[in-house]
Structures are given as C-alpha cells and as structure tokens.
Scaffold this active site. Structure first.
Site, PDB file in Angstrom:
ATOM      1  N   SER A   1     -22.091 -46.175 -14.243  1.00 17.59           N
ATOM      2  CA  SER A   1     -23.129 -45.469 -15.002  1.00 17.59           C
ATOM      3  C   SER A   1     -24.214 -46.401 -15.540  1.00 17.59           C
ATOM      4  O   SER A   1     -23.924 -47.417 -16.176  1.00 17.59           O
ATOM      5  CB  SER A   1     -22.460 -44.742 -16.173  1.00 17.59           C
ATOM      6  OG  SER A   1     -23.407 -44.456 -17.173  1.00 17.59           O
ATOM      7  N   GLY A   2     -25.457 -46.006 -15.330  1.00 14.74           N
ATOM      8  CA  GLY A   2     -26.567 -46.788 -15.875  1.00 14.74           C
ATOM      9  C   GLY A   2     -26.583 -46.731 -17.388  1.00 14.74           C
ATOM     10  O   GLY A   2     -26.795 -47.751 -18.062  1.00 14.74           O
ATOM     11  N   LEU A   3     -26.350 -45.539 -17.929  1.00 16.51           N
ATOM     12  CA  LEU A   3     -26.336 -45.392 -19.386  1.00 16.51           C
ATOM     13  C   LEU A   3     -25.250 -46.280 -20.002  1.00 16.51           C
ATOM     14  O   LEU A   3     -25.488 -47.021 -20.956  1.00 16.51           O
ATOM     15  CB  LEU A   3     -26.096 -43.914 -19.754  1.00 16.51           C
ATOM     16  CG  LEU A   3     -25.784 -43.638 -21.223  1.00 16.51           C
ATOM     17  CD1 LEU A   3     -26.948 -44.033 -22.116  1.00 16.51           C
ATOM     18  CD2 LEU A   3     -25.441 -42.153 -21.441  1.00 16.51           C
TER      19      LEU A   3
ATOM     20  N   ASP B   1     -31.237 -47.309 -21.813  1.00 16.38           N
ATOM     21  CA  ASP B   1     -31.075 -46.881 -20.413  1.00 16.38           C
ATOM     22  C   ASP B   1     -32.454 -46.672 -19.804  1.00 16.38           C
ATOM     23  O   ASP B   1     -32.788 -45.589 -19.315  1.00 16.38           O
ATOM     24  CB  ASP B   1     -30.230 -45.590 -20.397  1.00 16.38           C
ATOM     25  CG  ASP B   1     -29.893 -45.127 -18.990  1.00 16.38           C
ATOM     26  OD1 ASP B   1     -30.040 -45.931 -18.046  1.00 16.38           O
ATOM     27  OD2 ASP B   1     -29.505 -43.955 -18.834  1.00 16.38           O
TER      28      ASP B   1
ATOM     29  N   ASP C   1     -24.743 -45.760 -10.136  1.00 19.30           N
ATOM     30  CA  ASP C   1     -25.913 -45.020 -10.598  1.00 19.30           C
ATOM     31  C   ASP C   1     -27.086 -45.987 -10.466  1.00 19.30           C
ATOM     32  O   ASP C   1     -27.311 -46.840 -11.322  1.00 19.30           O
ATOM     33  CB  ASP C   1     -25.668 -44.616 -12.061  1.00 19.30           C
ATOM     34  CG  ASP C   1     -26.922 -44.098 -12.738  1.00 19.30           C
ATOM     35  OD1 ASP C   1     -27.914 -43.871 -12.035  1.00 19.30           O
ATOM     36  OD2 ASP C   1     -26.877 -43.924 -13.966  1.00 19.30           O
TER      37      ASP C   1
ATOM     38  N   ASP D   1     -30.268 -45.600 -10.583  1.00 15.44           N
ATOM     39  CA  ASP D   1     -31.551 -45.176 -11.175  1.00 15.44           C
ATOM     40  C   ASP D   1     -32.530 -44.770 -10.069  1.00 15.44           C
ATOM     41  O   ASP D   1     -32.196 -43.926  -9.258  1.00 15.44           O
ATOM     42  CB  ASP D   1     -32.112 -46.275 -12.080  1.00 15.44           C
ATOM     43  CG  ASP D   1     -31.253 -46.481 -13.329  1.00 15.44           C
ATOM     44  OD1 ASP D   1     -30.435 -45.577 -13.620  1.00 15.44           O
ATOM     45  OD2 ASP D   1     -31.371 -47.521 -13.986  1.00 15.44           O
TER      46      ASP D   1
ATOM     47  N   GLU E   1     -32.238 -41.441  -8.168  1.00 16.51           N
ATOM     48  CA  GLU E   1     -32.824 -40.230  -8.735  1.00 16.51           C
ATOM     49  C   GLU E   1     -34.322 -40.193  -8.484  1.00 16.51           C
ATOM     50  O   GLU E   1     -34.969 -41.248  -8.408  1.00 16.51           O
ATOM     51  CB  GLU E   1     -32.503 -40.147 -10.233  1.00 16.51           C
ATOM     52  CG  GLU E   1     -33.063 -41.276 -11.063  1.00 16.51           C
ATOM     53  CD  GLU E   1     -32.351 -41.433 -12.411  1.00 16.51           C
ATOM     54  OE1 GLU E   1     -31.112 -41.609 -12.408  1.00 16.51           O
ATOM     55  OE2 GLU E   1     -33.034 -41.394 -13.447  1.00 16.51           O
TER      56      GLU E   1
ATOM     57  N   LYS F   1     -37.413 -45.790 -15.335  1.00 20.17           N
ATOM     58  CA  LYS F   1     -36.996 -44.452 -15.776  1.00 20.17           C
ATOM     59  C   LYS F   1     -36.394 -44.547 -17.173  1.00 20.17           C
ATOM     60  O   LYS F   1     -36.196 -45.651 -17.708  1.00 20.17           O
ATOM     61  CB  LYS F   1     -35.972 -43.855 -14.808  1.00 20.17           C
ATOM     62  CG  LYS F   1     -34.875 -44.759 -14.316  1.00 20.17           C
ATOM     63  CD  LYS F   1     -33.759 -45.085 -15.283  1.00 20.17           C
ATOM     64  CE  LYS F   1     -33.014 -43.878 -15.785  1.00 20.17           C
ATOM     65  NZ  LYS F   1     -31.736 -44.344 -16.449  1.00 20.17           N
TER      66      LYS F   1
ATOM     67  N   ASN G   1     -33.259 -42.346 -19.640  1.00 21.65           N
ATOM     68  CA  ASN G   1     -32.148 -41.407 -19.479  1.00 21.65           C
ATOM     69  C   ASN G   1     -32.657 -39.968 -19.491  1.00 21.65           C
ATOM     70  O   ASN G   1     -33.525 -39.609 -20.281  1.00 21.65           O
ATOM     71  CB  ASN G   1     -31.128 -41.631 -20.601  1.00 21.65           C
ATOM     72  CG  ASN G   1     -29.869 -40.823 -20.354  1.00 21.65           C
ATOM     73  OD1 ASN G   1     -29.806 -39.647 -20.698  1.00 21.65           O
ATOM     74  ND2 ASN G   1     -28.887 -41.443 -19.725  1.00 21.65           N
ATOM     75  N   SER G   2     -32.091 -39.144 -18.630  1.00 16.50           N
ATOM     76  CA  SER G   2     -32.566 -37.770 -18.445  1.00 16.50           C
ATOM     77  C   SER G   2     -32.410 -36.925 -19.708  1.00 16.50           C
ATOM     78  O   SER G   2     -33.069 -35.895 -19.852  1.00 16.50           O
ATOM     79  CB  SER G   2     -31.790 -37.109 -17.306  1.00 16.50           C
ATOM     80  OG  SER G   2     -31.973 -37.845 -16.134  1.00 16.50           O
TER      81      SER G   2
ATOM     82  N   ARG H   1     -30.351 -37.779  -6.112  1.00 15.68           N
ATOM     83  CA  ARG H   1     -30.216 -37.005  -7.360  1.00 15.68           C
ATOM     84  C   ARG H   1     -31.507 -36.246  -7.646  1.00 15.68           C
ATOM     85  O   ARG H   1     -32.577 -36.843  -7.696  1.00 15.68           O
ATOM     86  CB  ARG H   1     -29.874 -37.965  -8.487  1.00 15.68           C
ATOM     87  CG  ARG H   1     -30.021 -37.401  -9.882  1.00 15.68           C
ATOM     88  CD  ARG H   1     -29.300 -38.318 -10.851  1.00 15.68           C
ATOM     89  NE  ARG H   1     -29.805 -38.237 -12.191  1.00 15.68           N
ATOM     90  CZ  ARG H   1     -29.355 -38.988 -13.183  1.00 15.68           C
ATOM     91  NH1 ARG H   1     -28.392 -39.880 -12.957  1.00 15.68           N
ATOM     92  NH2 ARG H   1     -29.848 -38.880 -14.391  1.00 15.68           N
TER      93      ARG H   1
ATOM     94  N   HIS I   1     -28.681 -32.289 -11.270  1.00 15.11           N
ATOM     95  CA  HIS I   1     -28.453 -32.616 -12.683  1.00 15.11           C
ATOM     96  C   HIS I   1     -29.042 -31.512 -13.573  1.00 15.11           C
ATOM     97  O   HIS I   1     -30.035 -30.874 -13.225  1.00 15.11           O
ATOM     98  CB  HIS I   1     -29.099 -33.958 -13.006  1.00 15.11           C
ATOM     99  CG  HIS I   1     -28.430 -34.670 -14.137  1.00 15.11           C
ATOM    100  ND1 HIS I   1     -27.253 -34.250 -14.694  1.00 15.11           N
ATOM    101  CD2 HIS I   1     -28.779 -35.802 -14.822  1.00 15.11           C
ATOM    102  CE1 HIS I   1     -26.899 -35.076 -15.661  1.00 15.11           C
ATOM    103  NE2 HIS I   1     -27.817 -36.038 -15.760  1.00 15.11           N
TER     104      HIS I   1
HETATM  105  C1  SPV Z   1     -25.663 -42.210 -16.200  1.00 18.61           C
HETATM  106  O1  SPV Z   1     -24.460 -42.159 -16.365  1.00 18.61           O
HETATM  107  O2  SPV Z   1     -26.327 -43.202 -16.504  1.00 18.61           O
HETATM  108  C2  SPV Z   1     -26.356 -41.081 -15.629  1.00 18.61           C
HETATM  109  C3  SPV Z   1     -25.853 -39.757 -15.844  1.00 18.61           C
HETATM  110  O3  SPV Z   1     -27.411 -41.279 -15.061  1.00 18.61           O
HETATM  111  S1  SPV Z   1     -26.676 -39.097 -17.193  1.00 18.61           S
HETATM  112  O4  SPV Z   1     -26.613 -40.029 -18.262  1.00 18.61           O
HETATM  113  O5  SPV Z   1     -25.983 -37.867 -17.444  1.00 18.61           O
HETATM  114  O6  SPV Z   1     -28.068 -38.876 -16.798  1.00 18.61           O
HETATM  115 MG    MG Z   2     -28.180 -43.087 -15.293  1.00 18.90          MG
END
Ligand code: SPV
Ligand code: MG
Length: 545
Positions: free
Chosen positions: A48-50, A60, A87, A89, A116, A122, A124-125, A161, A192
């Site tokens: 996971s990027g986050l 993130d 992930d 990005d 994505e 980017k 975080n979404s 994504r 997502h």
């Molecule tokens: C992550 O885990 O970094 C993701 C998923 O990209 S989310 O945080 O849900 O966008």
């Molecule tokens: Mg991410």
C-alpha cells in the site's frame, strides 16, 4: 539449502486473480508486517502506498521516492513467499517511468503493480478525491501498454485502477475507462469508491460482467458483508491499510501507558514477547547455519588450568595470593591466560586451585580445589577434574605467558595428544626445573608441519634416550581418543606408590609407555613461565614487546 521456487510469485498472483473464487490480500508496509500477513494465511500482500508512506511518516502524495518504496518492497519480498501487488500510484511519471518501474519490480520478485489513472504527484483518493484530475485515457493506456511490453515474466500482472467514481464522473465514464484499459492489456481492473455503501461498486461489477478480473478496496464500505462481493463476482478484495492502523493504534496505546506510568511493567503482557521477534526474524535458522558454516576454531575446546601451588620462590609476593593472581604489566597472569583463550574462542575454562583460592578472580571460569595441594603434585590436581574432561581440551599450567600464535597453531595441530615443545634446550634466563623433551626428531624448520613424537620427558639431561631436543612448556592439546588415553593412564598411575607426587611429565611418560603417541608441536621461544622473582621482570618485559 537451496529452495527451488516451484511456482513464481507472479504466477501465484495471476492464479489469485483468475481463480474464479473471491480472494483476499492484506496490506503490509515493511518486512515484519509482510511476514505477519503471510503467517496469518493470506495468499498475497498489498504494498500500500498510503501505509508505506505512513510508516515513513510522510504523506501519501509521492513524498517517499519510488526507489524508497522499491527498497522497502525488497525487504518485504525477501521475507515472504506469497506474491506482492504494489500500489504503484500513477507509475511515478509517464510511460517511460512505468517501464523502468516494471523492470525494477521484476528484479525484486514483485508479482505485479497497480497503477491509477491520476496525475503525478497524486494524493490519496480519500483526500479531496473528487477534485483530483484524471489522466487522459489515451495517455494512461499508453502507460499500461509500455508496462506490459517491458515485462520479462509473462505472469507479471498490471492492474489498472479506475478513479472515475471517486472523481465524480459516474458509472458510464468508469466503464468507458475500464474498457479502454482492458483493451490496452491490463490484467485486471481495480474499481475504487469512497462511498460508505457498496452500491456503485456492485453496479459497476454487474455492468463489467467478468470481462476481466475485478479488484476492490472496501476501506470505506467496510460494513458490506463479504458474501455480497462474492456474489458480485469480484475476484480480489484488498484490505488496504489495516496492518498500519493496527500498529498505530497499538503503539499509541502502549506508548501512552509507559509514559504515564514511568514503567513498562504494566504493558509487558500486552505486547509481543522478544522471543516472538526472534521467531519472526528467523533467529533459529541463523543458529543452525552458524553450526553448519561457522563453527569457529576453538569454540568446542575447553581449557583446564593447573594452578594449585603458591609459588614459594616468589616470596612475599605470594603471601596473600597464588602466583597466577600476580599482576604483570597491569594485568594478572590469570587474566592474560583467559584473554588468550578468548582470542581462540575457548570459553569454557576450569581452573584447579589450591593455595588461597579465595584470592582468585573466578569471573568467567569454573574453579575446583585440590585441598591437598601442599602434599601433592600436578597429576593429583588434574585427577580432581577428570569429570570435567572434554573430547577437545587444552591442559596447561597456569603460570605461562605466551604469544597468541602458539595456542592458535596448537589448535590447528591434528593429533590426539600434542605437547608444545620449545626446541631451544638451553635457556639462560630460565629459573625453574625444565622438563626436557626427548623427541623422535629434532626440530627442522625447513619442514612445514613436521611430524615428530615425544619419546620421553625428564628433569634430567642426558638420559639414556640421548640428548634432549627441546623443553616441554607445560601445555597439551587433547582431543578424540586422547581423552580416554589420559583417563586410562591416570587410572594406571593411581596404583603407583608415589601417585600423589607425580607430575604431568610422569603422565606423558606413562602414555608413551603404553604406546599412545604424544605428538610434538615445536615452537622457538616466545613464552615465559613464572617461578621466581627474576621471572617477574622477564614476564614484564615479555608483555611490553
Ligand atoms: C493505498 O493503500 O495506498 C491505496 C488504497 O491506494 S486507498 O488508500 O484506499 O486509496
Ligand atoms: Mg495508494
């Protein structure tokens, strides 16, 4: 042990995506969390990027460089056998950055990457997701194609994504994009959503109708029963951030408790035991490997030190302590001896004391006492510790100082019983009674590792055995059968009427008499022993050299 990989990690990830069942992967953000995910039973890891950003304490928003991410993935991948889906990005740039990313991921055995359709850098979404611009469809398709064209391993997976729902573009746009990415070669679509209900995800899944594997991240719509995803033909569920959140919650709680109580006593039972860390790190495997590959020279060897006598010739210096507690150049004779042992990895030492044992510094050694030291000889002292004998041991007088190489080379000398013999017969400085050695051959320095054997040891010069070829310094190496030979010789000598007065030289002669070879290890000086006052100065000089 070479572990052959039967199924590659990328093939495992592909199998998860295409199993036809609902599968699950769990987030990890470093080596240990990856390992815990694997040990829990998960078949894959979400890089996971986050979470990885969070464990570096950065946002993130591509604040951690992609190489920092890849470096962390290497630890995660090394620690585990299950596949990692990164992930990735936006692919950290354009199609060209994507190509290099895929190359580097494959080199680290990462099974796949998810990119994505947003713009670099980017964020975080779930932070202002609706305001984030989306990538041009064609540009993003080019990135997917570039990734697919650059992978060496046909099973390496690229997941596309779709952020259209998060950005507020609706289902139609999401489907249009998903289809384009699918056409461009994506191995699966991650759709997502940031809604708390799964409705738009389920609607998308119904429209998508299994065109390719569908991946979801139920972070916000977490209350949806899992069977609903199963029934919607979702392929893969990503639990995207639960390991880092578990770690943060636990660390905050424990840390506050320890701070408030100024003690760790209250938290001990609520945290992983240190042993659990060793277990996860694979400490047991390292110990086994050390046994297999390292076995440091001397590590199995034990030392027996004979030091029962007072050293009368040293006068009042030994009034309150035995001579091995005399300080030479700022260090006691005993400490010097123990340091030499340590240098050669000999850590088990048994000392036979007699005179004033209470004055002996016994740290790091075991002490046995010959109570009759005043009326008995060295052999009686040695007999006290037969039960301490070892299959690999050094037996030595306690009043020796010697250069380190003497013990080092003795440990390399193969032979059941090996006596260290100084080839110089005369020594003007010598104050004690020498043990003259009569050997099968004189030392020949031209011969490397000369094979010579002891014929006789005696305090007399010019015995019937001819001229002495050296002097025994009081040190023996015993191994293998040598131990038994010595035990037998002691038993035989016990019936001797003079047993109490016998010396180690008598023991050597008994061994030779009963046809047990005593090998000679020749040296040339570089040692002193301490018998009289004159030796103290000599020893002092010796330690200064
Ligand atoms: C992550 O885990 O970094 C993701 C998923 O990209 S989310 O945080 O849900 O966008
Ligand atoms: Mg991410």
């Amino acid at each position: 042990m070479t572990q052959k990989k039967l199924i590659s990690k990328s093939a495992k990830l592909r199998a998860l995506l295409e199993s036809g069942e609902l599968e699950f992967i769990m987030e990890a953000h470093n080596g240990i969390s990856a390992l815990i995910v694997e040990k829990a039973g998960f078949k894959g890891i979400w890089g996971s990027g986050l979470s990885m950003s969070a464990q570096y304490a950065v946002r993130d928003s591509n604040e951690a460089s992609w190489t920092q991410v890849v470096d962390m993935l290497e630890f995660m991948s090394d620690a585990t056998e299950i596949p990692i889906l990164l992930d990735g990005d936006t692919g950290y740039g354009n199609f060209n950055n994507m190509r290099r990313l895929v190359k580097k991921l494959e080199q680290r055995d990462i099974a796949g990457v998810c990119i994505e359709d947003k713009l670099f850098p980017k964020t975080n979404s779930f932070i202002d997701g609706e305001r984030q611009p989306l990538a041009e469809v064609d540009e993003f398709c080019g990135k997917i194609k570039a990734g697919k064209d650059s992978q060496y391993d046909e099973d390496f997976c690229i997941i596309a994504r779709v952020e259209a729902l998060i950005a507020g573009w609706g289902i139609e746009e999401a489907l249009r994009r998903a289809e384009a990415y699918h056409e461009a070669g994506a191995d699966g679509i991650l759709i997502h959503s940031k809604l708390s209900q799964a409705d738009e995800i389920l609607e998308f899944a119904a429209e998508w109708a299994n065109r390719s594997p569908l991946v979801i991240v139920p972070t916000i719509y977490y209350s949806t029963p899992t069977d609903i995803f199963r029934n919607a033909n979702i392929s893969l569920v990503i639990w995207a951030n639960h390991m880092i959140r578990a770690a943060v919650a636990s660390m905050e709680k424990i840390c506050a408790d320890v701070y408030a109580n100024e003690s760790v006593a209250g938290v001990e039972d609520n945290i992983a035991p240190v042993k659990q860390l060793f277990f996860l790190q694979g400490a047991a495997e390292l110990s086994e490997a050390q046994e297999r590959y390292l076995r440091p020279k001397g590590s199995e060897t034990k030392a027996i030190v004979l030091a029962a006598s007072r050293g009368f010739a040293l006068g009042e210096l030994t009034e309150d302590k035995p001579k091995l507690m005399l300080s030479i150049g700022g260090k006691t004779v005993l400490r010097r001896l123990l340091d030499e042992f340590k240098n050669q990895n000999i850590n088990k030492v048994t000392l036979v004391a007699g005179y004033k044992p209470e004055a002996i510094d016994t740290s790091g050694i075991e002490m046995k006492i010959n109570k009759d030291y005043e009326t008995t000889g060295e052999l009686a002292s040695l007999t006290q510790v037969v039960s301490e004998f070892h299959d690999d041991m050094i037996i030595t007088y306690g009043d020796l100082l010697f250069r380190s190489y003497i013990l080092r080379d003795l440990l390399e000398n193969e032979g059941e019983i090996v006596a260290v013999i100084d080839s110089s017969v005369e020594n003007d400085n010598y104050s004690g009674t020498p043990d003259y050695a009569y050997c099968s051959q004189k030392e020949d320095r031209a011969i490397f590792k000369q094979d010579a054997y002891l014929n006789h040891v005696s305090e007399e010069k010019n015995t019937a055995s001819g001229d002495p070829t050296g002097r025994w310094i009081g040190m023996l190496r015993v191994r293998g059968q040598g131990r038994q030979w010595i035990e037998d010789a002691i038993d035989e000598l016990k019936s001797h009427e003079n047993f109490k007065q016998l010396s180690l030289a008598d023991l050597l002669n008994q061994l030779i008499k009963t046809n047990h070879p005593v090998k000679v290890h020749y040296i040339n000086g570089h040692w002193v022993d301490i018998n009289a006052l004159a030796d103290i100065d000599r020893a002092g000089d010796f330690t200064k050299l």
